[in-house]
Write an enzyme that holds these catalytic residues in place. Structure first.
Site, PDB file in Angstrom:
ATOM      1  N   LYS A 125       0.819  -1.182   0.000  1.00 12.05           N
ATOM      2  CA  LYS A 125       0.000   0.000   0.000  1.00 12.05           C
ATOM      3  C   LYS A 125       0.872   1.259   0.000  1.00 12.05           C
ATOM      4  CE  LYS A 125      -3.097  -2.294   3.242  1.00 12.05           C
ATOM      5  NZ  LYS A 125      -3.565  -2.264   4.653  1.00 12.05           N
ATOM      6  N   GLY A 126       2.140   1.087   0.389  1.00 10.85           N
ATOM      7  CA  GLY A 126       3.003   2.227   0.709  1.00 10.85           C
ATOM      8  C   GLY A 126       3.164   3.263  -0.381  1.00 10.85           C
ATOM      9  N   GLU A 177       8.017   2.540  -5.795  1.00 14.21           N
ATOM     10  CA  GLU A 177       8.140   2.057  -4.416  1.00 14.21           C
ATOM     11  C   GLU A 177       8.167   3.246  -3.461  1.00 14.21           C
ATOM     12  OE1 GLU A 177       7.585   0.091  -2.263  1.00 14.21           O
ATOM     13  OE2 GLU A 177       9.189  -1.333  -1.845  1.00 14.21           O
ATOM     14  N   ASP A 178       7.760   3.016  -2.222  1.00 14.28           N
ATOM     15  CA  ASP A 178       7.779   4.097  -1.239  1.00 14.28           C
ATOM     16  C   ASP A 178       9.193   4.344  -0.717  1.00 14.28           C
ATOM     17  OD1 ASP A 178       7.832   1.657   0.096  1.00 14.28           O
ATOM     18  OD2 ASP A 178       6.174   2.121   1.453  1.00 14.28           O
ATOM     19  N   ASP A 204      14.976   0.132   1.486  1.00 11.80           N
ATOM     20  CA  ASP A 204      15.659  -0.024   2.768  1.00 11.80           C
ATOM     21  C   ASP A 204      16.800  -1.011   2.585  1.00 11.80           C
ATOM     22  OD1 ASP A 204      15.997   0.347   5.512  1.00 11.80           O
ATOM     23  OD2 ASP A 204      14.641  -1.284   6.024  1.00 11.80           O
ATOM     24  N   VAL A 253      10.380   6.514   9.004  1.00 12.62           N
ATOM     25  CA  VAL A 253       9.528   7.620   8.563  1.00 12.62           C
ATOM     26  C   VAL A 253       8.102   7.157   8.278  1.00 12.62           C
ATOM     27  CG1 VAL A 253      11.370   9.088   7.646  1.00 12.62           C
ATOM     28  CG2 VAL A 253      10.376   7.289   6.197  1.00 12.62           C
ATOM     29  N   ASP A 258       3.592   3.897   6.519  1.00 11.47           N
ATOM     30  CA  ASP A 258       2.833   3.644   7.744  1.00 11.47           C
ATOM     31  C   ASP A 258       3.710   3.248   8.916  1.00 11.47           C
ATOM     32  OD1 ASP A 258       3.491   1.009   6.622  1.00 11.47           O
ATOM     33  OD2 ASP A 258       2.195   0.236   8.213  1.00 11.47           O
ATOM     34  N   ARG A 276      -0.594   6.899   7.182  1.00 12.26           N
ATOM     35  CA  ARG A 276      -0.434   6.964   5.714  1.00 12.26           C
ATOM     36  C   ARG A 276      -1.017   8.244   5.139  1.00 12.26           C
ATOM     37  NH1 ARG A 276       1.274   1.818   3.990  1.00 12.26           N
ATOM     38  NH2 ARG A 276       0.335   0.049   5.085  1.00 12.26           N
TER      39      ARG A 276
HETATM   40  P1  IMP Z   1      13.332  -3.647   1.958  1.00  9.06           P
HETATM   41  O1  IMP Z   1      14.011  -2.629   1.062  1.00  9.06           O
HETATM   42  O2  IMP Z   1      13.228  -5.001   1.333  1.00  9.06           O
HETATM   43  O3  IMP Z   1      13.975  -3.706   3.322  1.00  9.06           O
HETATM   44  O4  IMP Z   1      11.808  -3.248   2.186  1.00  9.06           O
HETATM   45  C1  IMP Z   1      11.404  -1.955   2.307  1.00  9.06           C
HETATM   46  C2  IMP Z   1       9.944  -1.953   2.713  1.00  9.06           C
HETATM   47  O5  IMP Z   1       9.812  -1.877   4.130  1.00  9.06           O
HETATM   48  C3  IMP Z   1       9.276  -0.703   2.173  1.00  9.06           C
HETATM   49  O6  IMP Z   1       8.608  -0.965   0.970  1.00  9.06           O
HETATM   50  C4  IMP Z   1       8.319  -0.314   3.268  1.00  9.06           C
HETATM   51  O7  IMP Z   1       7.065  -0.935   3.064  1.00  9.06           O
HETATM   52  C5  IMP Z   1       8.917  -0.863   4.529  1.00  9.06           C
HETATM   53  N1  IMP Z   1       9.661   0.197   5.247  1.00  9.06           N
HETATM   54  C6  IMP Z   1      10.994   0.276   5.384  1.00  9.06           C
HETATM   55  N2  IMP Z   1      11.357   1.369   6.068  1.00  9.06           N
HETATM   56  C7  IMP Z   1      10.225   2.040   6.384  1.00  9.06           C
HETATM   57  C8  IMP Z   1       9.954   3.290   7.071  1.00  9.06           C
HETATM   58  O8  IMP Z   1      10.834   4.033   7.540  1.00  9.06           O
HETATM   59  N3  IMP Z   1       8.634   3.618   7.204  1.00  9.06           N
HETATM   60  C9  IMP Z   1       7.634   2.857   6.700  1.00  9.06           C
HETATM   61  N4  IMP Z   1       7.838   1.699   6.033  1.00  9.06           N
HETATM   62  C10 IMP Z   1       9.129   1.285   5.858  1.00  9.06           C
HETATM   63 MG    MG Z   2       6.544  -1.131   0.601  1.00 12.13          MG
END
Ligand code: IMP
Ligand code: MG
Length: 174
Positions: free
Chosen positions: A44-45, A96-97, A100, A150, A156, A162
Site C-alpha cells: 500500500k506504501g 516504491e515508497d 531499505d 519515517v 505507515d 499513511r
Molecule cells: P526492503 O528494502 O526489502 O527492506 O523493504 C522496504 C519496505 O519496508 C518498504 O517498501 C516499506 O514498506 C517498509 N519500510 C521500510 N522502512 C520504512 C519506514 O521508515 N517507514 C515505513 N515503512 C518502511
Molecule cells: Mg513497501
C-alpha cells in the site's frame, strides 16, 4: 498518549514533495516518450506517491497495482495481488515508497524480468542507503534520507499515518 496520536516532526514537507514529484514526472515523461510504459504501484506504501506521480507524467501509460509481502528471512517474496495486465514487451516502471535493505525489490525485479518486459526500472520516493544489503539500480529517487523510521505520504507505522500530507518522523517522547 495513545499510539495513533503520537506527534510527528516534519522531515520532508508537502511543498517539497509536490515539487520533487513534478520533476520526477517530467524526467519520466521525457525518458519514456514513444515507449509503451506500464507503471506498477506497490501497495500500500506507494499508493499516494503513485497517484501524484502519474498525474505529473504527460505520456500514455498503463497503471497497474501489485501487493507483495516483504522479504522475511529466507522466505521468498509472496505475491498477495498480482498485476492484471501483461508486461511482455513493455517498459515497466516499479514505483516504491522506500528502499531499505533492497531485498524485496531485488527479488521483485527478478520476478518481473522473467515475464519478458523490454525493461524493468525503479522509481522510489525515498532511499535509505544506511541499511542496504543488496545494491539495486535506482533510476529515479525522490529523496535520500538518514537512518530514521519515517511515516506519512503513504508510509505507515502499524498501518497508521499513511494519510499525513508530509514525510515525518515519530517523536519518541509523545
Ligand atoms: P526492503 O528494502 O526489502 O527492506 O523493504 C522496504 C519496505 O519496508 C518498504 O517498501 C516499506 O514498506 C517498509 N519500510 C521500510 N522502512 C520504512 C519506514 O521508515 N517507514 C515505513 N515503512 C518502511
Ligand atoms: Mg513497501
Amino acid at each position: 498518549m495513545s499510539f495513533p496520536e503520537k506527534k510527528t516532526s516534519i522531515l520532508i514537507s508537502a511543498e517539497q514533495l509536490e515539487q520533487r514529484v513534478k520533476a520526477l514526472g517530467c524526467a519520466i515523461s521525457n525518458d519514456f516518450k514513444d515507449k509503451s510504459l506500464t507503471v506498477v504501484c506497490l501497495l500500500k506504501g506507494s499508493a499516494i506517491f503513485t497517484a501524484d506521480l502519474v498525474r505529473a507524467i504527460n505520456i500514455p501509460l498503463i497503471l497497474d497495482f501489485m501487493a507483495i509481502s516483504s522479504y522475511i528471512g529466507n522466505d521468498m517474496v509472496k505475491i498477495v495481488k498480482d498485476l492484471d495486465t501483461e508486461i511482455a514487451g513493455r517498459e515497466v516502471l516499479i514505483v516504491e515508497d522506500i528502499i531499505d535493505t533492497g531485498l524485496t525489490l531485488n527479488y521483485l525485479m527478478k520476478m518481473l524480468r522473467a515475464r519478458h518486459p523490454s525493461g524493468v526500472h525503479l522509481c522510489t520516493l525515498l532511499d535509505r542507503p544506511a541499511r542496504r544489503i543488496i545494491e539495486i539500480p535506482i533510476k529515479y529517487c525522490g529523496f535520500e534520507i538518514p537512518d530514521v523510521y519515517v511515516v506519512g505520504y503513504g508510509l505507515d507505522d502499524q498501518q497508521y499515518y499513511r494519510n499525513l500530507p508530509f514525510i515525518g518522523v515519530l517523536n519518541p517522547l509523545t
